[in-house]
Design a protein around this motif. Structure first.
Motif, PDB file in Angstrom:
ATOM      1  N   PRO A 155       0.838  -1.211   0.000  1.00  0.00           N
ATOM      2  CA  PRO A 155       0.000   0.000   0.000  1.00  0.00           C
ATOM      3  C   PRO A 155       0.864   1.249   0.000  1.00  0.00           C
ATOM      4  O   PRO A 155       1.936   1.262   0.601  1.00  0.00           O
ATOM      5  CB  PRO A 155      -0.780  -0.099   1.318  1.00  0.00           C
ATOM      6  CG  PRO A 155      -0.666  -1.518   1.753  1.00  0.00           C
ATOM      7  CD  PRO A 155       0.582  -2.073   1.162  1.00  0.00           C
ATOM      8  N   ARG A 173       1.102   6.972   2.427  1.00  0.00           N
ATOM      9  CA  ARG A 173       0.100   7.830   3.041  1.00  0.00           C
ATOM     10  C   ARG A 173      -1.179   7.061   3.363  1.00  0.00           C
ATOM     11  O   ARG A 173      -1.778   7.209   4.414  1.00  0.00           O
ATOM     12  CB  ARG A 173      -0.206   9.015   2.117  1.00  0.00           C
ATOM     13  CG  ARG A 173       0.236  10.334   2.762  1.00  0.00           C
ATOM     14  CD  ARG A 173       0.123  11.481   1.795  1.00  0.00           C
ATOM     15  NE  ARG A 173       1.123  11.350   0.728  1.00  0.00           N
ATOM     16  CZ  ARG A 173       1.182  12.171  -0.324  1.00  0.00           C
ATOM     17  NH1 ARG A 173       0.282  13.137  -0.481  1.00  0.00           N
ATOM     18  NH2 ARG A 173       2.133  12.009  -1.229  1.00  0.00           N
ATOM     19  N   LYS A 174      -1.578   6.216   2.426  1.00  0.00           N
ATOM     20  CA  LYS A 174      -2.807   5.447   2.584  1.00  0.00           C
ATOM     21  C   LYS A 174      -2.717   4.552   3.827  1.00  0.00           C
ATOM     22  O   LYS A 174      -3.645   4.512   4.657  1.00  0.00           O
ATOM     23  CB  LYS A 174      -2.978   4.565   1.336  1.00  0.00           C
ATOM     24  CG  LYS A 174      -4.435   4.418   0.905  1.00  0.00           C
ATOM     25  CD  LYS A 174      -4.508   3.812  -0.485  1.00  0.00           C
ATOM     26  CE  LYS A 174      -5.891   3.253  -0.779  1.00  0.00           C
ATOM     27  NZ  LYS A 174      -5.909   2.607  -2.109  1.00  0.00           N
ATOM     28  N   ASP A 193      -2.726   6.600   7.070  1.00  0.00           N
ATOM     29  CA  ASP A 193      -4.103   6.995   7.394  1.00  0.00           C
ATOM     30  C   ASP A 193      -4.875   5.824   7.995  1.00  0.00           C
ATOM     31  O   ASP A 193      -5.506   5.932   9.042  1.00  0.00           O
ATOM     32  CB  ASP A 193      -4.837   7.451   6.114  1.00  0.00           C
ATOM     33  CG  ASP A 193      -4.463   8.871   5.743  1.00  0.00           C
ATOM     34  OD1 ASP A 193      -3.727   9.511   6.541  1.00  0.00           O
ATOM     35  OD2 ASP A 193      -4.890   9.341   4.671  1.00  0.00           O
TER      36      ASP A 193
END
Lengths: 466, 466
Positions: free
Chosen positions: A23, A26-27, A30
């Motif tokens: 992934p 940033r994803k 988060d």
């Protein structure tokens, strides 16, 4: 680190597959509710372990072949590597009781003696200390080795000694000298996994024969020989790695007869014959080899200073040139500085002194290990007391898997090597290798009960499940 | 020695064939009218060179493969080996002007600086100095290398650096990582014979492409690629061994395009780019490799301290794990002591200082060599002035054989490497490799005229024979 470990787990279980993209940073940050930097660090940890690779401007991907990571960890019995891979956390590294590593504790290395001989060589030889050596090796060292081998009842000459950069290189060079694509090599099962890796890399056919407490079955061996016509058999005749088992004198003789009768070579890795306690049957196969069938392989660095990367082989006459050519094509020659320093180290008697010193230390650990195992090993598990060396091979009750045990173990406290590491195709699910190379006496006293208690719980639970 | 040389000659000419028994000692002594001991000594000399082997109680036999001896001599550019093989006579060794060896003169090795860093490491790390390193290499050294490589316009990270025990080992490890039995590798012709030996040992198919003064023909290369679908191309882009030729910038770019288009890797041996004088085109192929196609190979020890056995590779992402596995199966890891010492050597600026010092020495020899060749090279022979480095490639007039010249040369005075050493199947009979690594300025001044005069006589005689 938690995140890295989690992803590592997913990679191992192949939830993330080879070349799959992880992934975006940033994803994931988060999603987990953490800082971007935390994810960057976690990915860096994975990268350090070669579990992942980065593609600039694209992202982080899973390295192909990563499923074999665990295999690589202990394959070469490399403490640092094992520890680094298990965790980069310093605190954790220090608290771990490590029965997995076959590498001795650095505190016993003969640092000051070796420093002296290194400086002696530099002062004596100046620039020549950094020159190439003959590919066969520094001649005075080869001569010193011949003298030293008399204590092993081996008669040989300097021209038959080939210096190598550690025993692993010996395996590689012998493979190149003797084995062509699709040739057959016979190995004990289980055996040293670094040997399997080398033979595999050479593209040869590996045939396994079960290792028994007094050596492989000669009847079985003969039938395999007839069927597969091997060019080579790889063996550790004394205190084998990983089992600690040794060949009986009778089987050693039978082995030599077979080699002559069926025209194959024996590669004998004399792993730890220095650490055999009180047995008349302690001399290498090479000491009973009038037909020149045995390639004798010995590391000087393994027990004492593994980072030195130094060892030697005694090579049968007919293989002399082929082995020399293979050595040249492999790394030209072994470091001259190290060879020259070690020659002085041998000649000045430091080596014998250091061996005596280490033998005492290992003997105490060996006796303590037997005492602790006899006291704590749970019912159903068993082992065979080795003649010496550093390996203990525990077998779980029939039907249980040491790999499952390993996976369920709290590996922040103790660690061992599950036995399936040491097989190629044959599997013995029950084996556990415990090495006393890296643990202190205190750690043996603490670690064996912890491990045995965990084993007891594991055996109990597994029985309940049935 | 005379007797040994005589027999060596007969073995080379295959008058004595593989596994043939040499005359019994007493018989030969009688026949030649010399003492038995003389024959024993002569046979010992042959044994030392692995030309013969002994069978206890039977006699002395010719080692198989001995016809390849000359090839092995210079194959690995090993002064000591060459000299030992040519003669064990000390006096002779010292008077010989050696244009064959690619090994630098020991007098320039930075002995005292290196001694200091060695001792610093031993004092700092104690026993840990002798521990195993990670198979990938000592991390601080890998980081130092990344910083150092900025001067080569190469951007990389520590996780892509693989430490190796010299460039030869790099060839071996790359072969194991990429090449399976019957895969195809493309090499320049001529090329470094140690590379050919390694590829041969791996059982791969070797396809040669002629090396031109500005690099191989790209049209020819593309047609070979289409036909053979190589997995790897081995190249030395600057001051190639043995020709001294360098790729033009245009050909370097074309090479990168082909690698990407036809999906193969390039193994770039950066042999001596430090010794390129005054050219803007001096950066490695790896500095122009956005698609991560180039495996960059560099020896730290070659020019400065060949006996150290230390080098590194920059490995493409996708090969990282395979290369690491191959390194482990080859020799587990490179000597930690040497790695740690070299890390300090780099960090403290000794390496750059030493490079500057050596560059001056080599530049003077390089200029002198050009001056002498331009003055003395006989009509009909020619060479191309290299951009730097240590190799000069002379071509005899068409139709003449440098091997014949070599055989007729008085090799007690000067010695070179005949060009056919550097080919696999393709042959260029005319090539002569002169190396300035091992000779002094004075020896260049004396040696070039001697060699050129001999060449002149040879050319004249050969012409008369027609």
């Amino acid at each position: 680190m938690q995140i890295a470990n989690g992803i590592e787990d997913l990679i191992r279980k192949q939830v993330y597959e080879a070349d799959e993209k992880l992934p975006p940073i940033r994803k994931l940050a988060d999603f987990l509710g953490v800082n971007n930097v935390t994810i960057v660090k976690a990915y860096d940890l994975l990268g350090e372990k070669s579990l992942t690779y980065k593609v600039r401007g694209s992202g982080t991907y899973v390295t192909p072949k990563s499923e074999s990571l665990i295999a690589e960890i202990s394959e070469f019995d490399n403490t640092d590597h094992l520890r680094n891979t298990l965790s980069s956390n310093q605190e954790y590294r220090q608290s771990l009781i490590n029965f997995a590593s076959a590498t001795p504790r650095a505190e016993f290395f003969p640092i000051s003696d070796f420093k002296t001989v290194l400086n002696d060589v530099l002062d004596r030889d100046l620039g020549e200390a950094f020159s190439y050596q003959e590919a066969k090796g520094y001649k005075p060292l080869r001569e010193s080795i011949c003298a030293y081998l008399k204590g092993y009842k081996i008669q040989t000459e300097a021209e038959h000694v080939q210096i190598i950069s550690g025993a692993q290189q010996g395996l590689d060079i012998v493979s190149k000298s003797i084995l062509d694509h699709n040739d057959v090599v016979i190995v004990e099962a289980p055996t040293y996994s670094g040997a399997i890796a080398t033979f595999r890399s050479r593209g040869v056919k590996i045939i396994e024969i079960p290792m028994l407490v007094d050596g492989v079955s000669m009847a079985k061996l003969e039938s395999l020989i007839k069927r597969y016509k091997p060019k080579l058999m790889f063996t550790m005749t004394h205190c084998q790695n990983p089992t600690g088992y040794s060949y009986s004198m009778k089987k050693k003789q039978a082995l030599m007869t077979l080699a002559d009768q069926y025209d194959f070579y024996i590669l004998e890795d004399d792993y730890v014959s220095e650490l055999i306690y009180d047995s008349p049957n302690k001399y290498p196969l090479k000491s009973m080899d009038p037909k020149d069938r045995v390639i004798y392989l010995k590391s000087f660095s393994k027990i004492l200073m593994p980072g030195l990367r130094l060892g030697f082989m005694i090579v049968p006459n007919r293989l002399n040139q082929a082995v020399l050519n293979a050595k040249e094509a492999t790394d030209i020659s072994t470091s001259g500085l190290i060879q020259k320093a070690f020659d002085l180290y041998l000649k000045q008697g430091h080596w014998s002194k250091q061996l005596r010193y280490m033998k005492k230390i290992y003997y105490k650990k060996y006796l303590l290990m037997i005492e602790m195992l006899n006291k704590h090993l749970p019912r159903g598990a068993n082992y065979y007391i080795p003649k010496g060396g550093i390996m203990f091979w525990i077998e779980l009750p029939k039907g249980l898997s040491s790999r499952t045990f390993y996976d369920k173990l709290d590996r922040t406290k103790v660690v061992f090597v599950p036995g399936d590491m040491f097989y190629y195709n044959l599997k013995n699910e029950r084996g556990i290798r415990l090495s006393i190379a890296s643990v202190s006496e205190e750690e043996i006293r603490q670690g064996v009960p912890i491990l045995c208690q965990a084993m007891k719980n594991f055996i109990k639970k597994e029985k309940e499940l049935r």
